[in-house]
Design an enzyme around this catalytic site. Structure first.
Site, PDB file in Angstrom:
ATOM      1  CG  ASP A 287      -1.962   0.809   1.171  1.00 26.11           C
ATOM      2  OD1 ASP A 287      -2.785   1.164   0.427  1.00 26.11           O
ATOM      3  OD2 ASP A 287      -1.952   1.688   2.304  1.00 26.11           O
TER       4      ASP A 287
ATOM      5  CD  GLU B 286      -2.187   2.537  -3.527  1.00 27.54           C
ATOM      6  OE1 GLU B 286      -3.122   3.144  -3.808  1.00 27.54           O
ATOM      7  OE2 GLU B 286      -1.412   2.616  -2.533  1.00 27.54           O
TER       8      GLU B 286
HETATM    9  C1  GLC Z   1      -4.380   2.722  -0.537  1.00 26.86           C
HETATM   10  C2  GLC Z   1      -5.297   2.051  -0.493  1.00 26.86           C
HETATM   11  C3  GLC Z   1      -6.518   2.590  -0.192  1.00 26.86           C
HETATM   12  C4  GLC Z   1      -6.454   3.394   1.335  1.00 26.86           C
HETATM   13  C5  GLC Z   1      -5.235   4.223   1.191  1.00 26.86           C
HETATM   14  C6  GLC Z   1      -4.742   4.419   2.647  1.00 26.86           C
HETATM   15  O1  GLC Z   1      -4.403   3.898  -1.489  1.00 26.86           O
HETATM   16  O2  GLC Z   1      -5.708   1.360  -1.941  1.00 26.86           O
HETATM   17  O3  GLC Z   1      -7.787   2.009  -0.192  1.00 26.86           O
HETATM   18  O4  GLC Z   1      -7.574   4.244   1.522  1.00 26.86           O
HETATM   19  O5  GLC Z   1      -4.117   3.486   0.728  1.00 26.86           O
HETATM   20  O6  GLC Z   1      -4.138   3.265   3.203  1.00 26.86           O
END
Ligand code: GLC
Ligand code: CA
Length: 477
Positions: free
Chosen positions: A197, A238
């Site tokens: 993440d 991500e």
């Molecule tokens: C990432 C996740 C999202 C979350 C954010 C904070 O972007 O995919 O769902 O709200 O991180 O952890």
């Protein structure tokens, strides 16, 4: 039979399952691990190689699992550690790997680390989070400011997201050590890797800078841990950056992430020039030997059939064909294979702080339906059961595309070579012997391909002519 792929995700398909909405085993309205276990045969039938589960850890759910209060457990709504072990084992029997969602940038404010950190300025855990005497004006991603004043100790702590998601201080060596232990714990349990993440904002000092150089040191350290496992574990980041050179930086010298999500692709729209451009540039910037990863939907964005396909299944098939015939790894978000649409959420059912519920609604199985689901089921789309029984459904098409991808060497590993085409048609070759052409316009076109049609989004077999919104895979002769 095609030879086994090296590594397993090369040319493969990952499936992102949102556990709370996938399948419910005990009728409490919340999807769970036992429910998912019970649907493995479906995912095996579909042909996926791995499943990425959105966060499975204990969490107060202020951000639906992305506020972790214990990195070594399972959320009681979802089941137990034993359920997760059983899921990993059963999936493994079917050749399906399980990836968890690592949330290293911040914890829940209920995590014991933060409770200790907050307890006094002298706490040994104080430096694990980002505390300052003054705050700057940085905005939080979910509105409000990125700093919250903590009365008892008279300082501000930093949180890029909610105040209940305090950011860890990755400049602190103990934090790095603590996460090594977390990675090892799950690798030892047979987890095949992690989706990571907010990796682009992991290290913050000062807080307002994205992609700090220190992040890459952390990634190299994790990669060494992943590579030391047999088989090597997958780190899928991500990497929410809109510049492709920056995306490439997260692959390092092929010694950081093995895969980094490509958000420019996700947001290119269903438009031939933009898609061809982003794919060509991506292929050009990644380090030699690295693989791109492609996705069109996720739990954070509007589902692609609604966002870019006008809820028109002819367009949905074109988008799926592209997704599943590019080089590298393709990620389906649960329901993509059905053409699942974004669901309108009436105000009194809204749960998410950032309005994302409509992309997270329960999977519509059509057999053994949900009782009081935590989010509404959504309208009229044909269910899994109905689509499975219909050889002309989006689901049947998607399964055929996955099977074709896995059975043809060109589609598993062949290079991506753009082909010139009429305006509005996106065409490319994979390897020497396979071409894909997708007509993203309202008029027929002539892609000038010679060979046998292996798959058409419209079930046709004429490589010399494409109907409006038709895509084909052709074995070139
Ligand atoms: C990432 C996740 C999202 C979350 C954010 C904070 O972007 O995919 O769902 O709200 O991180 O952890
Ligand atoms: Ca349940």
């Amino acid at each position: 039979m095609a030879p086994p792929r090296q590594p397993w995700w090369a040319g493969g398909v990952l499936y992102q399952a949102y556990p709370r909405s996938f399948a419910d085993s005990n009728d409490d309205g919340i999807g769970d691990l036992v429910g998912l276990h019970g649907r493995l045969d479906y995912l095996h039938w579909l042909g996926v190689d791995g499943i990425w589960l959105n966060p499975t850890f204990p969490s107060p759910n202020r951000d639906w699992g992305y506020d972790v209060s214990d990195y070594f457990g399972v959320h009681p709504d979802l089941g137990t550690l034993e359920d997760l072990d059983a899921l990993i084992a059963a999936a493994g029997e079917l050749g399906i790997r399980i990836l968890l969602d690592l949330v290293p940038a911040h914890t829940s404010d209920q995590h014991e680390w933060f409770l200790e950190s907050r307890s006094s300025r002298e706490s040994p855990r104080r430096p694990w989070y980002i505390w300052r005497n003054g705050a700057d004006e940085q905005d939080g991603v979910f509105g409000g400011k990125a700093w919250t004043y903590d009365e008892p100790t008279g300082q501000y702590y930093h949180h890029l997201f909610l105040p209940q998601q305090p950011d860890l201080n990755w400049m602190q060596p103990d934090v790095r050590d603590a996460f090594d232990e977390i990675l090892r714990f799950w690798f030892d349990r047979g987890v095949a890797g992690f989706r990571i993440d907010v990796v682009h904002e992991l290290v913050k000092d000062p807080p307002s800078q994205s992609n700090r150089p220190e992040i890459h040191g952390v990634l190299r350290r994790w990669r060494a841990l992943a590579d030391a496992c047999d088989p090597e574990r997958l780190l899928l980041g991500e990497t929410w950056v809109l510049d492709l050179d920056e995306l490439a930086s997260f692959y390092g010298q092929a010694d950081e992430l093995q895969l980094g999500f490509n958000f420019p692709f996700m947001f290119a729209g269903l438009e031939a020039t933009a898609l061809a451009d982003v794919v060509k540039r991506t292929e050009g910037v990644l380090p030699a030997g690295s693989l791109p990863v492609w996705a069109l939907s996720s739990h954070d964005v509007v589902r692609f059939p609604t966002r870019i396909c006008d809820e028109d299944d002819a367009k949905v098939r074109c988008a799926l064909l592209a997704l599943l015939t590019l080089r590298g790894t393709s990620v389906l978000y649960y329901g993509d294979e059905l053409g699942m649409r974004q669901v309108d959420i009436v105000p009194d059912r809204v749960l998410d702080v950032d309005g994302r519920d409509g992309a997270r609604t329960p999977m519509h199985w059509g057999d053994g339906e949900w009782r009081n689901p935590w989010l509404p089921l959504g309208a009229e789309l044909a269910s899994v059961a109905e689509q499975r029984a219909d050889s002309g459904s989006v689901l049947s098409f998607c399964r055929e595309a996955i099977a074709l991808r896995g059975s043809r060497d060109d589609l598993v590993a062949g290079a991506y070579t753009p082909l010139t085409s009429e305006a509005g048609v996106w065409a490319w070759r994979r390897g020497q012997g396979t071409a894909v052409a997708i007509n993203l316009t309202d008029s027929p076109s002539d892609p000038a391909l010679e060979g046998d049609v292996l798959l058409s989004t419209k079930g046709r077999d004429d490589p010399s002519r494409l109907e409006p919104w038709e895509g084909v895979v052709v074995a070139l002769t």
